[in-house]
Design an enzyme around this catalytic site. Structure first.
Site, mmCIF file in Angstrom:
data_model
loop_
_atom_site.group_PDB
_atom_site.id
_atom_site.type_symbol
_atom_site.label_atom_id
_atom_site.label_comp_id
_atom_site.label_asym_id
_atom_site.label_seq_id
_atom_site.Cartn_x
_atom_site.Cartn_y
_atom_site.Cartn_z
ATOM 1 N N GLN A 31 10.109 3.172 17.362
ATOM 2 C CA GLN A 31 8.773 2.710 16.981
ATOM 3 C C GLN A 31 8.414 1.406 17.705
ATOM 4 O O GLN A 31 9.145 0.439 17.660
ATOM 5 C CB GLN A 31 8.698 2.518 15.457
ATOM 6 N N LYS A 62 5.409 10.005 10.263
ATOM 7 C CA LYS A 62 6.054 10.921 11.195
ATOM 8 C C LYS A 62 7.157 11.706 10.485
ATOM 9 O O LYS A 62 7.306 12.913 10.700
ATOM 10 C CB LYS A 62 6.602 10.147 12.404
ATOM 11 N N ASP A 71 8.789 11.171 22.795
ATOM 12 C CA ASP A 71 7.646 10.273 22.613
ATOM 13 C C ASP A 71 7.064 9.863 23.979
ATOM 14 O O ASP A 71 6.023 9.224 24.046
ATOM 15 C CB ASP A 71 8.112 9.027 21.840
#
Lengths: 286, 286
Positions: A102, A58, A125
């Site tokens: 994450q 990413k 996200d």
């Protein structure tokens, strides 16, 4: 009798390249106009090799698009309170436009509490309950990246969803559940199937659009794919093996995503695009 | 050949009486202990006869259970800003424990904005995005009252939901959508069907548990009910006509809700129970 694949491949890698190019242009425009580049903060707990790889990927993609990234690495031993504090600090930091925590963060941590510490306007996200409800009700907000990427792929290939039966296999908070909500918002008839579903093959045989999101390699037999169906494989097994038995499925489907090169690249493309959108909202529109 | 009804009736009126009796006891206990009775604020916009009746019914039930109610009546001409302000004032008022904004509020008002002005810990009607996400993720919070009432009815009659195919017909924000989330949380395989669904009868024929929530009288033919299915009719047509053709459905179902006397009374029972729960959280547990 040997059958030959008839399905057209949905080229997620190719679409992601085009989306990323548009993102890079938007970054350039923001930078020129405001002197500031969009910034994505990544938070990683522990050193799980897969998670390390994902975060690095990413960051690399961010750099290529001109997005700054700020990385917070926390030891696996971090507690919920400390993690929540670290995320909340990023939520309050005006220089950070998007936040990625994450997943997974480890079993001893209340992951939901950590996700909820992400400010909704930085939730690029799409993991907060705020974003989930926005997807559920068709309100403005960020989408979960993988489901959002799936929708973009379906749109790119002109898949008409209204009235069609979409079967989502898997019901995780960041993939299956939001994917179903987005498909429902597009007027598909949506079925959530999962590990407790009594007769999965029978449901798969009914799917006009199948979204496989379990991470169980080969769970879905190609022979069960309805002829002409659209097959989206968001599986993520080790060695890039999808949830769907690809060869046999490609003989029956009209459109199918490869693994890799299908859904995967789209996930990151949506993450970057939403980071830029978050920055644009904060820094003012062009 | 005449067939006789084989389905057992799910007596929502009877269960609601028992739930309401328990609520009344809890109110009494709170009142004795704190000197304060739980208070539900009702907000009504305009004078739509059905809405006036619903709100009055809720107030009457509150009074019977010992719950105080406070009523805010606003003219049909009220704007979004004014309505949001009125609701927000109730959210901040320490004497109010639960807030019910009667749906619908009129087409010129942003109903979502008004719902969102309800503080999550007073959202005893389960209409905020916060409550929806809580239902979606199985987090603590209040449930939408009708879906919550349906779940209580299913539990009362020992319906095992895990792995069974639940088809929810209708996808409104306060009924169909949250009902599907609650059923998914109980490990049912959940299908959302709606006005755009291509072949509704075929889906109905597959439903082990059918939740009809469209408000279109007789939309679902009794002949399509799967033998032995559990049929929950949350329809609310004029004259108390449900979504399901009752007679023919009762010949095939194992359990079925009557209309009226099925889901309806449970909706209010859940509203009162959640109001008391909200008060208990605010006033401290016993």
């Amino acid at each position: 009798m040997t059958r030959t694949p008839t399905a057209r491949l949905m080229d997620g890698a190719g679409l992601a390249r085009r989306v990323n190019a548009a993102t890079a242009s938007a970054v350039e425009e923001i930078r020129r106009r405001t002197g500031t580049a969009p910034c994505l903060a990544t938070v990683l707990v522990g050193e799980d090799p897969a998670s390390v790889t994902y975060v690095r990927m990413k960051q690399t993609r961010c750099a290529k698009a001109g997005i700054r990234s700020r990385h917070i690495a926390l030891p696996a031993s971090v507690g919920t309170g400390e993690l929540v504090e670290a995320v909340a600090a990023l939520s309050h930091d005006p220089e950070v436009h998007g936040i990625l925590l994450q997943h997974p963060v480890g079993p001893h941590i209340d992951e939901r509490a950590a996700f909820e510490a992400i400010a909704p306007d930085k939730d690029v996200d799409g993991v907060t309950t705020h974003s989930f409800a926005a997807m559920g009700f068709g309100l403005p907000g960020f989408v979960s990246c993988t489901p959002g990427g799936i929708l973009r792929l379906l749109d790119e290939y002109g898949v008409d969803l209204a009235g069609r039966h979409a079967v989502v296999v898997g019901r995780s908070a960041i993939l299956g559940r939001p994917a179903g909500m987005l498909l429902l918002g597009r007027d598909a008839t949506v079925t959530y199937a999962h590990s407790r579903t009594a007769d999965l093959p029978a449901l798969v045989r009914e799917a006009d659009v199948l979204v496989a999101a379990t991470g169980r390699p080969g769970l879905i037999r190609g022979a069960d794919i309805k002829p002409g169906a659209v097959v989206v494989d968001a599986g993520y097994g080790p060695g890039n093996v999808g949830d769907v038995e690809f060869g046999a499925a490609a003989e029956r489907a009209s459109l199918i995503t490869p693994v890799p090169g299908g859904v995967g690249p789209m996930t990151i493309a949506v993450l970057l695009a939403q980071t830029v959108e978050a920055a644009r909202r904060r820094l003012g529109p062009a």
